[in-house]
Motif scaffolding. Sequence first.
Motif, PDB file in Angstrom:
ATOM      1  N   GLU A  38       0.802  -1.230   0.000  1.00 55.92           N
ATOM      2  CA  GLU A  38       0.000   0.000   0.000  1.00 55.92           C
ATOM      3  C   GLU A  38       0.834   1.279   0.000  1.00 55.92           C
ATOM      4  O   GLU A  38       0.287   2.373   0.012  1.00 55.92           O
ATOM      5  N   ARG A  40       2.577   2.801  -2.231  1.00 54.28           N
ATOM      6  CA  ARG A  40       2.773   3.498  -3.507  1.00 54.28           C
ATOM      7  C   ARG A  40       2.386   4.974  -3.467  1.00 54.28           C
ATOM      8  O   ARG A  40       3.031   5.796  -4.092  1.00 54.28           O
ATOM      9  N   ARG A  41       1.337   5.338  -2.757  1.00 57.49           N
ATOM     10  CA  ARG A  41       0.873   6.738  -2.688  1.00 57.49           C
ATOM     11  C   ARG A  41       1.348   7.431  -1.410  1.00 57.49           C
ATOM     12  O   ARG A  41       0.957   8.546  -1.118  1.00 57.49           O
ATOM     13  N   GLU A  42       2.195   6.748  -0.664  1.00 61.94           N
ATOM     14  CA  GLU A  42       2.723   7.279   0.595  1.00 61.94           C
ATOM     15  C   GLU A  42       4.072   7.956   0.348  1.00 61.94           C
ATOM     16  O   GLU A  42       4.641   7.849  -0.738  1.00 61.94           O
ATOM     17  N   LEU A  98      -0.830  12.866  -0.352  1.00 60.43           N
ATOM     18  CA  LEU A  98      -0.635  11.724  -1.242  1.00 60.43           C
ATOM     19  C   LEU A  98       0.509  12.046  -2.196  1.00 60.43           C
ATOM     20  O   LEU A  98       0.720  13.208  -2.550  1.00 60.43           O
ATOM     21  N   TYR A  99       1.218  11.006  -2.618  1.00 65.16           N
ATOM     22  CA  TYR A  99       2.425  11.172  -3.430  1.00 65.16           C
ATOM     23  C   TYR A  99       2.301  10.447  -4.759  1.00 65.16           C
ATOM     24  O   TYR A  99       1.541   9.490  -4.895  1.00 65.16           O
ATOM     25  N   THR A 100       3.078  10.907  -5.746  1.00 64.15           N
ATOM     26  CA  THR A 100       3.145  10.248  -7.050  1.00 64.15           C
ATOM     27  C   THR A 100       4.075   9.049  -6.956  1.00 64.15           C
ATOM     28  O   THR A 100       4.793   8.872  -5.962  1.00 64.15           O
ATOM     29  N   ASP A 101       4.100   8.251  -8.013  1.00 59.98           N
ATOM     30  CA  ASP A 101       5.024   7.122  -8.081  1.00 59.98           C
ATOM     31  C   ASP A 101       6.469   7.583  -7.963  1.00 59.98           C
ATOM     32  O   ASP A 101       7.327   6.846  -7.482  1.00 59.98           O
ATOM     33  N   ASP A 106       1.510  14.846  -4.638  1.00 58.73           N
ATOM     34  CA  ASP A 106       0.460  14.809  -5.656  1.00 58.73           C
ATOM     35  C   ASP A 106      -0.747  15.618  -5.205  1.00 58.73           C
ATOM     36  O   ASP A 106      -1.213  16.497  -5.913  1.00 58.73           O
ATOM     37  N   GLN A 107      -1.267  15.317  -4.007  1.00 60.24           N
ATOM     38  CA  GLN A 107      -2.435  16.009  -3.475  1.00 60.24           C
ATOM     39  C   GLN A 107      -2.272  16.216  -1.981  1.00 60.24           C
ATOM     40  O   GLN A 107      -1.705  15.362  -1.295  1.00 60.24           O
TER      41      GLN A 107
END
Length: 156
Positions: A38, A40-42, A98-101, A106-107
């Motif tokens: 989980e 990936r967006r962390e 939230l983070y990008t790959d 990201d947000q």
Amino acid sequence: MSPAATQKKLAIRSLEIMSSGSRADFDAVYHPDASNRESRREPPATRVRGPEGFYATAMWLRAAFTEMGHEIVHVVAEGDLVCLDTVMAGRQTGPFVLYTDDGEVDQVFAPQGKSFSVAQTHWIRIVDGLVIEHWAARDDLGRARQLGWLSSQVAK
């Protein structure tokens, strides 16, 4: 205690320490090669293997949510796998990022001070008496609605 009971207890502990555990607690629960599907967006710090990555996930969650915890509804163990059916609850008192790959922001969801309570399942694989793998199914949409992250307008 049976092997299944021991595994269930460890899986439950792995969720308990997310809200209040110390780094030493993570070292005692997570295998040095543990992976979190989980992350990936962390934040990038959460994407490393072992207790360090899981502790970084806890710090990321704690920065956004207070009064955070999991009510355990059901626990099922089979072989090296434990499934926890839970209700996660908390209150957003900090920004949720939230983070990008690529590890870039990201947000960012500003804190609203609102509480949430959502269903989640956590799948935990155990090897040598430690958590080696984690993945989850979460009601992220329900959390977003409860925390006011989504517009109340409905597309027509």
